[in-house]
Design a protein around this motif. Structure first.
Motif, PDB file in Angstrom:
ATOM      1  N   GLY A  70       0.839  -1.191   0.000  1.00  0.00           N
ATOM      2  CA  GLY A  70       0.000   0.000   0.000  1.00  0.00           C
ATOM      3  C   GLY A  70       0.872   1.238   0.000  1.00  0.00           C
ATOM      4  O   GLY A  70       2.088   1.158   0.074  1.00  0.00           O
ATOM      5  N   LEU A  71       0.237   2.374  -0.100  1.00  0.00           N
ATOM      6  CA  LEU A  71       0.970   3.637  -0.078  1.00  0.00           C
ATOM      7  C   LEU A  71       0.904   4.192   1.339  1.00  0.00           C
ATOM      8  O   LEU A  71      -0.151   4.566   1.824  1.00  0.00           O
ATOM      9  CB  LEU A  71       0.349   4.626  -1.065  1.00  0.00           C
ATOM     10  N   VAL A  72       2.051   4.196   2.024  1.00  0.00           N
ATOM     11  CA  VAL A  72       2.059   4.630   3.423  1.00  0.00           C
ATOM     12  C   VAL A  72       2.718   5.999   3.529  1.00  0.00           C
ATOM     13  O   VAL A  72       3.885   6.129   3.859  1.00  0.00           O
ATOM     14  CB  VAL A  72       2.764   3.603   4.332  1.00  0.00           C
ATOM     15  N   VAL A  73       1.937   7.014   3.222  1.00  0.00           N
ATOM     16  CA  VAL A  73       2.439   8.384   3.270  1.00  0.00           C
ATOM     17  C   VAL A  73       1.449   9.245   4.050  1.00  0.00           C
ATOM     18  O   VAL A  73       0.518   9.804   3.483  1.00  0.00           O
ATOM     19  CB  VAL A  73       2.649   8.969   1.861  1.00  0.00           C
ATOM     20  N   PRO A  74       1.632   9.340   5.363  1.00  0.00           N
ATOM     21  CA  PRO A  74       0.758  10.223   6.138  1.00  0.00           C
ATOM     22  C   PRO A  74       1.036  11.684   5.809  1.00  0.00           C
ATOM     23  O   PRO A  74       1.989  11.994   5.080  1.00  0.00           O
ATOM     24  CB  PRO A  74       1.141   9.891   7.595  1.00  0.00           C
ATOM     25  N   GLU A  75       0.217  12.565   6.350  1.00  0.00           N
ATOM     26  CA  GLU A  75       0.325  13.973   6.011  1.00  0.00           C
ATOM     27  C   GLU A  75       1.162  14.719   7.053  1.00  0.00           C
ATOM     28  O   GLU A  75       1.468  14.206   8.114  1.00  0.00           O
ATOM     29  CB  GLU A  75      -1.073  14.595   5.946  1.00  0.00           C
ATOM     30  N   SER A  76       1.501  15.972   6.704  1.00  0.00           N
ATOM     31  CA  SER A  76       2.198  16.882   7.618  1.00  0.00           C
ATOM     32  C   SER A  76       3.521  16.284   8.088  1.00  0.00           C
ATOM     33  O   SER A  76       3.718  16.027   9.279  1.00  0.00           O
ATOM     34  CB  SER A  76       1.291  17.201   8.822  1.00  0.00           C
ATOM     35  N   LEU A  77       4.433  16.097   7.173  1.00  0.00           N
ATOM     36  CA  LEU A  77       5.699  15.413   7.464  1.00  0.00           C
ATOM     37  C   LEU A  77       6.900  16.344   7.615  1.00  0.00           C
ATOM     38  O   LEU A  77       7.962  15.899   8.053  1.00  0.00           O
ATOM     39  CB  LEU A  77       6.010  14.406   6.345  1.00  0.00           C
ATOM     40  N   GLU A  78       6.771  17.599   7.259  1.00  0.00           N
ATOM     41  CA  GLU A  78       7.921  18.495   7.251  1.00  0.00           C
ATOM     42  C   GLU A  78       8.622  18.533   8.609  1.00  0.00           C
ATOM     43  O   GLU A  78       8.007  18.800   9.636  1.00  0.00           O
ATOM     44  CB  GLU A  78       7.490  19.921   6.879  1.00  0.00           C
ATOM     45  N   GLY A  79       9.912  18.229   8.596  1.00  0.00           N
ATOM     46  CA  GLY A  79      10.721  18.290   9.803  1.00  0.00           C
ATOM     47  C   GLY A  79      10.535  17.135  10.765  1.00  0.00           C
ATOM     48  O   GLY A  79      11.137  17.114  11.849  1.00  0.00           O
ATOM     49  N   CYS A  80       9.744  16.149  10.407  1.00  0.00           N
ATOM     50  CA  CYS A  80       9.461  15.026  11.309  1.00  0.00           C
ATOM     51  C   CYS A  80      10.585  13.995  11.316  1.00  0.00           C
ATOM     52  O   CYS A  80      11.342  13.851  10.367  1.00  0.00           O
ATOM     53  CB  CYS A  80       8.156  14.336  10.902  1.00  0.00           C
ATOM     54  N   ARG A  81      10.627  13.246  12.427  1.00  0.00           N
ATOM     55  CA  ARG A  81      11.487  12.063  12.526  1.00  0.00           C
ATOM     56  C   ARG A  81      10.600  10.838  12.293  1.00  0.00           C
ATOM     57  O   ARG A  81       9.653  10.603  13.042  1.00  0.00           O
ATOM     58  CB  ARG A  81      12.155  11.977  13.896  1.00  0.00           C
ATOM     59  N   ILE A  82      10.940  10.081  11.259  1.00  0.00           N
ATOM     60  CA  ILE A  82      10.113   8.946  10.851  1.00  0.00           C
ATOM     61  C   ILE A  82      10.908   7.655  10.954  1.00  0.00           C
ATOM     62  O   ILE A  82      12.101   7.611  10.610  1.00  0.00           O
ATOM     63  CB  ILE A  82       9.608   9.123   9.407  1.00  0.00           C
ATOM     64  N   LEU A  83      10.246   6.591  11.397  1.00  0.00           N
ATOM     65  CA  LEU A  83      10.830   5.248  11.431  1.00  0.00           C
ATOM     66  C   LEU A  83      10.029   4.351  10.504  1.00  0.00           C
ATOM     67  O   LEU A  83       8.804   4.300  10.582  1.00  0.00           O
ATOM     68  CB  LEU A  83      10.789   4.677  12.852  1.00  0.00           C
ATOM     69  N   ASP A  84      10.726   3.638   9.618  1.00  0.00           N
ATOM     70  CA  ASP A  84      10.089   2.701   8.690  1.00  0.00           C
ATOM     71  C   ASP A  84      10.387   1.281   9.154  1.00  0.00           C
ATOM     72  O   ASP A  84      11.534   0.831   9.113  1.00  0.00           O
ATOM     73  CB  ASP A  84      10.628   2.930   7.270  1.00  0.00           C
TER      74      ASP A  84
END
Length: 378
Positions: A70-84
């Motif tokens: 699926g496409l896993v792209v949540p919103e409001s990502l600018e400057g966030c720390r993300i773990l995949d």
């Protein structure tokens, strides 16, 4: 960090399932076309133009070894720390790298050495392609059931994503618990995965190919609701769903009457709300959804319109990264009679998938960030 030779982290070691999955994704699968079902290839909704552009910049070898569902792209990502979780060859990490920007950061964790080797090979390539002075992506070898053992700090990530990986774990409650621990307060687990219509038989769960194809380890969707509550997450919000097909007759015969669906959920680490209605107004401002924000299949927020939501959704919107984009109004005001009522909530992902099949993806899940705006946003 996991020991690549022994297959152990500090307090966690390979199970037979982990060994089989490593072999399947590290050796047996060489490209997307080697898959036996569409479980890892099911698009739940049209891909927004800005994400398509970001994907075009990902190296072809990285994309060729992509096995997401699926496409896993949540919103409001600018400057966030993300773990995949289960980042594989790194396709989603490199796509998200562009969305968080140079001041954000993306970490991928995977247990398969071969996949990590591909991902790490192209770090410098992508940073140059994106015009970044320093890398905002890194990769960790480890287990999604043992994030802190792999060196990931508690309360350190704004968002965790996962694309068709949780089903590969034999201990899904531990995966959710670890994710909860490393998320910051207000953080989100946004993930796409495979779910089944009932608890699977031992024959199916023990079938190596079905497990590798993301089918044998599928969770009964009702169990996800309970596991999320046990760990401490807010009730899962269903975003999209699509039916999965298995074309291989031999595998289909083993599966019998069991049905499968690819579904995307969002879970939040926020105080649990009540069921009392609350009035919410979207103030706009989210990149790609400036005038209309599709939160999940039930709630779509048009800028400056007042919408009635339940207490659980209100708690999410006012305690997460979306708080600055929403105004919570006191019930009983003059605008209450004008508040838009949400469409009925669908809890069962199979019901939503059937609705999508009947009406077409653009009518129920196209959203405001897709290539075609949904009717409610016109």
């Amino acid at each position: 960090m996991a020991d690549g030779k022994s297959g152990c982290a500090k307090g966690f070691c390979d199970t037979t399932i982990h060994v089989d999955v490593k072999d399947y994704y590290g050796k047996r699968l060489q490209k997307t076309s080697d898959l036996q079902s569409n479980a890892c290839m099911t698009p739940a909704k049209p891909i927004p133009a800005f994400i398509r552009e970001a994907l075009k910049k990902v190296h072809p070898e990285v994309s060729a070894k992509y096995y997401g569902c699926g496409l896993v792209v949540p919103e409001s990502l600018e400057g966030c720390r993300i773990l995949d979780l289960g980042s594989g060859s790194g396709r989603d990490c490199y796509m998200l790298s562009q969305l968080v920007g140079e001041n954000g950061h993306v970490t991928g964790i995977d247990m398969t050495e071969g996949q990590l080797e591909v991902a790490r090979t192209y770090i410098d390539y992508h940073m140059k392609e994106f015009g970044y002075k320093k890398a905002n992506v890194d990769y960790v070898q480890g287990y999604i059931e043992a994030l802190t053992d792999a060196g990931l700090a508690k309360n350190s990530f704004d968002i965790i994503i996962s694309n068709c990986v949780v089903n590969l774990s034999p201990d899904k409650k531990r995966v959710l618990a670890e994710a909860y621990d490393v998320l910051k307060d207000g953080g989100e687990l946004y993930f796409s995965d495979v779910y089944c219509s009932a608890r699977l038989t031992e024959e199916i769960k023990n079938h190596k190919v079905l497990w590798g194809e993301c089918i044998g380890g599928a969770l009964w969707w009702k169990d996800l609701l309970q596991l999320a509550d046990d760990v401490g997450f807010s009730p899962p919000r269903l975003v999209t769903a699509a039916i999965i097909t298995v074309d291989n007759k031999e595998l289909q015969d083993i599966l019998g009457d069991f049905k499968f669906v690819s579904a995307t959920y969002r879970l939040f680490k926020v105080p649990k709300g009540n069921d009392k209605p609350c009035l919410i107004m979207y103030d706009g401002g989210i990149t790609g959804a400036e005038s209309c924000f599709e939160f999940d299949h039930q709630y779509t927020f048009k800028a400056n319109d007042v919408v009635q939501v339940d207490g659980k959704v209100a708690s999410i919107l006012t305690h997460s990264r979306f708080a600055e984009n929403f105004t919570c109004q006191t019930p009983g005001g003059s605008s209450q009679s004008c508040a838009a009522k949400p469409k009925a909530e669908i809890v069962d992902p199979f019901d939503l998938a059937l609705l999508v099949d009947k009406q077409g993806p653009g009518s129920t899940t196209g959203g405001c960030c897709s290539t075609k705006s949904s009717a409610c946003c016109k």
